[in-house]
Design an enzyme around this catalytic site. Structure first.
Site, mmCIF file in Angstrom:
data_model
loop_
_atom_site.group_PDB
_atom_site.id
_atom_site.type_symbol
_atom_site.label_atom_id
_atom_site.label_comp_id
_atom_site.label_asym_id
_atom_site.label_seq_id
_atom_site.Cartn_x
_atom_site.Cartn_y
_atom_site.Cartn_z
ATOM 1 N NE ARG A 1 23.378 43.893 14.607
ATOM 2 C CZ ARG A 1 24.349 43.635 15.503
ATOM 3 N NH1 ARG A 1 25.446 43.012 15.134
ATOM 4 N NH2 ARG A 1 24.229 43.984 16.754
ATOM 5 C CG ASP B 1 36.586 45.431 12.919
ATOM 6 O OD1 ASP B 1 36.977 44.256 12.786
ATOM 7 O OD2 ASP B 1 35.578 45.738 13.564
ATOM 8 C CG PHE C 1 30.534 46.238 14.949
ATOM 9 C CD1 PHE C 1 29.506 45.616 14.257
ATOM 10 C CD2 PHE C 1 31.000 45.652 16.110
ATOM 11 C CE1 PHE C 1 28.952 44.426 14.718
ATOM 12 C CE2 PHE C 1 30.453 44.457 16.574
ATOM 13 C CZ PHE C 1 29.422 43.839 15.873
ATOM 14 C CE1 TYR D 1 48.282 33.128 34.379
ATOM 15 C CE2 TYR D 1 50.324 34.401 34.278
ATOM 16 C CZ TYR D 1 48.947 34.338 34.484
ATOM 17 O OH TYR D 1 48.259 35.492 34.777
HETATM 18 O O1 PLI Z 1 32.396 39.519 19.196
HETATM 19 P P1 PLI Z 1 33.851 39.927 19.329
HETATM 20 O O2 PLI Z 1 34.134 40.634 20.595
HETATM 21 O O3 PLI Z 1 34.815 38.827 19.074
HETATM 22 O O4 PLI Z 1 34.139 40.954 18.122
HETATM 23 C C1 PLI Z 1 33.533 42.202 18.039
HETATM 24 C C2 PLI Z 1 33.369 42.606 16.610
HETATM 25 C C3 PLI Z 1 34.148 43.575 16.078
HETATM 26 N N1 PLI Z 1 34.015 43.980 14.786
HETATM 27 C C4 PLI Z 1 33.096 43.448 13.963
HETATM 28 C C5 PLI Z 1 32.994 43.939 12.567
HETATM 29 C C6 PLI Z 1 32.266 42.441 14.434
HETATM 30 O O5 PLI Z 1 31.374 41.907 13.599
HETATM 31 C C7 PLI Z 1 32.369 41.995 15.800
HETATM 32 C C8 PLI Z 1 31.484 41.042 16.360
HETATM 33 N N2 PLI Z 1 30.433 40.667 15.692
HETATM 34 C C9 PLI Z 1 29.426 39.899 16.096
HETATM 35 C C10 PLI Z 1 29.356 39.270 17.432
HETATM 36 C C11 PLI Z 1 28.369 39.673 15.139
HETATM 37 O O6 PLI Z 1 27.436 38.893 15.426
HETATM 38 O O7 PLI Z 1 28.449 40.257 14.045
#
Ligand code: PLI
Length: 456
Positions: free
Chosen positions: A381, A214, A123, A71
């Site tokens: 998108r 990011d 995003f 843990y």
């Molecule tokens: O899906 P997560 O929570 O692991 O990450 C979020 C995320 C943050 N920044 C960027 C640039 C992304 O592309 C992103 C998640 N993207 C997804 C799920 C996608 O399909 O592009």
């Protein structure tokens, strides 16, 4: 080599099959014309996302067996921490269950109500957490990024004049931080140049503003720098990644992309005070600071995946496979966002479906039609993903109205790309048949994930 062969051989396979057209028509109707709501078993080639869809290597699978599921104080955490410190150069790391877990914590510790966050295009989840914590997001990406047809390198760069103008208009004290995405997902996976990162950092430091990256697709970004930016051809991907983060005060990371794993993420910060606050919050939302929502085995796989991701042969094949699909579509006259980005080919739905105005949701409808025509799952998108303005409630109407064909890492072959391209080219020839859609259920937050639609 224009399109290098796969730098791996296949050791384990997952059988895929295609249901027939009549069944696909039925399935997409049941899914409310939202490809997120389709079942995976009804999809032939799944290009919904590159997130968490990676094929892990044999070494990563072997590492799953040395998961230390304590843990607290798992040895896998120490391995991950040491790897991130070495490869990214940040002082502190907090693991999270995925990228948005890190965004949640960063937004809470770094934003004061009423401040602005400046970024190179929004995003979805990132802006959501920023707004939830009282910030207004202001887009500072170069203007060309909003135009699908402009073909220039480093289309994800920040417009430095715009950055300076906003700082002098709003006042540096009212800017929570700059959020710099490498690469820029919604612009088409467009990279940011090192020169631009350096310039952003210089302006930010002059004004005492922090810069958080990011980092989600930072290795893909590094490949573009090596390939296209003067002075970087002889540097290794690792050297470029390290320089990239030398211009940042921290980052959020969705490990589900460039870390080559199926789940996980992390937050990095250099500042001791911010780290202390992040540690206080991670136990509320994720778990102990030494696992943050990830199993020990997942942290181990991530540490190894990170090291694999910076291998030149891997990343060269990755980016060029995406380009292969894009080049085939371009050659057939299918309108796509130019240049082809690191993780996906984005179809330009405005030009694919010129008969549909944006309020008839052309990209949503195009994604549904692609599924029916080809069995391939893509993702909208455009206006649906854009959501509504947090204050006025009006739809954001992004200039880019796109459908993303997102390539999972190490999963599909060039032959799969051929099948995808042939199907889309066929659909393009009958594009007038694509009809407009309307919402029949619109969720309040991040509506694109679970919204339902019907034909007008
Ligand atoms: O899906 P997560 O929570 O692991 O990450 C979020 C995320 C943050 N920044 C960027 C640039 C992304 O592309 C992103 C998640 N993207 C997804 C799920 C996608 O399909 O592009």
């Amino acid at each position: 080599m224009q399109y290098p062969a796969e730098p791996f051989r296949i050791k384990s396979v997952e059988v895929v099959s295609m249901i027939d057209r009549a069944q696909r028509i039925e399935k997409i109707k049941e899914a409310g014309y939202n490809t997120f709501l389709l079942n995976s078993e009804d999809v032939y080639i799944d290009l919904l996302t590159d997130s968490g869809t990676t094929a892990m290597s044999d070494r990563q699978w072997a590492a799953m067996m040395i998961g230390d599921e304590a843990y607290a104080g798992s040895k896998n955490f120490h391995h991950l921490k040491a790897t991130v410190e070495e490869l990214f150069g940040f002082k502190h790391i907090i693991p999270t269950h995925q990228g948005r877990g890190a965004e949640n914590i960063l937004s809470q510790i770094a934003i004061k109500d009423g401040q602005f966050v400046l970024g190179n295009m929004y995003f979805t989840t990132t802006r959501y957490h920023q707004e939830r914590n009282g910030a207004t997001f202001l887009d500072i990406i170069r203007q060309e990024a909003h135009d699908a047809a402009i073909d220039i390198p480093f289309k994800g760069d920040v417009d430095i004049d715009k950055l300076k103008a906003i700082i002098s208009e709003k006042g540096a004290e009212n800017i929570a931080y700059i959020c710099l995405a490498v690469t820029v997902n919604l612009a088409g996976g467009q990279p940011v140049s090192m020169a631009n990162m350096r310039a952003v950092s210089q302006v930010a430091r002059e004004h005492g503003i922090k810069v958080f990256y990011d980092a989600t697709r930072c290795v893909e970004n590094a490949f573009y720098i090596k390939e296209q930016e003067a002075g970087y051809a002889d540097k290794t991907i690792q050297e470029i990644v390290l320089e990239t983060f030398s211009y940042a005060d921290g980052c959020t990371m969705s490990g589900k992309k460039d870390c080559l794993v199926n789940i996980g993420g992390f937050l990095c910060v250099n500042d001791d005070e911010l780290f202390a606050r992040a540690k206080e919050l991670v136990v509320v939302y994720e778990g102990m600071p030494s696992y943050g929502g990830m199993a020990g085995r997942d942290m181990e796989a991530m540490a190894i995946g990170l090291r694999e991701s910076i291998q030149y042969e891997y990343i060269e094949h990755r980016v060029k496979q995406v380009r292969y699909l894009g080049d085939k579509l371009i050659a057939a006259g299918v309108p796509v966002v130019l240049p082809i980005g690191g993780h996906a080919v984005f179809l330009d739905a405005r030009r694919f479906c010129p008969h549909l105005p944006q309020e008839h949701l052309p990209a949503q409808s195009l994604a549904a039609s692609i599924y029916v025509e080809t069995g391939v799952r893509a993702m909208e998108r455009g206006i649906v993903s854009g959501g509504r303005d947090a204050v006025t409630g009006k739809n954001h109407s992004p200039k880019l109205e796109t459908v993303r064909l997102t390539i999972p890492r190490r999963v599909y072959t060039y032959a799969h790309m051929d099948v995808v391209a042939d199907g889309i080219i066929r659909l393009y020839q009958q594009r007038e048949d694509i009809k407009g859609l309307k919402f029949v259920y619109e969720p309040k937050q991040l509506r694109f994930f679970t919204a339902r639609f019907d034909y007008l």
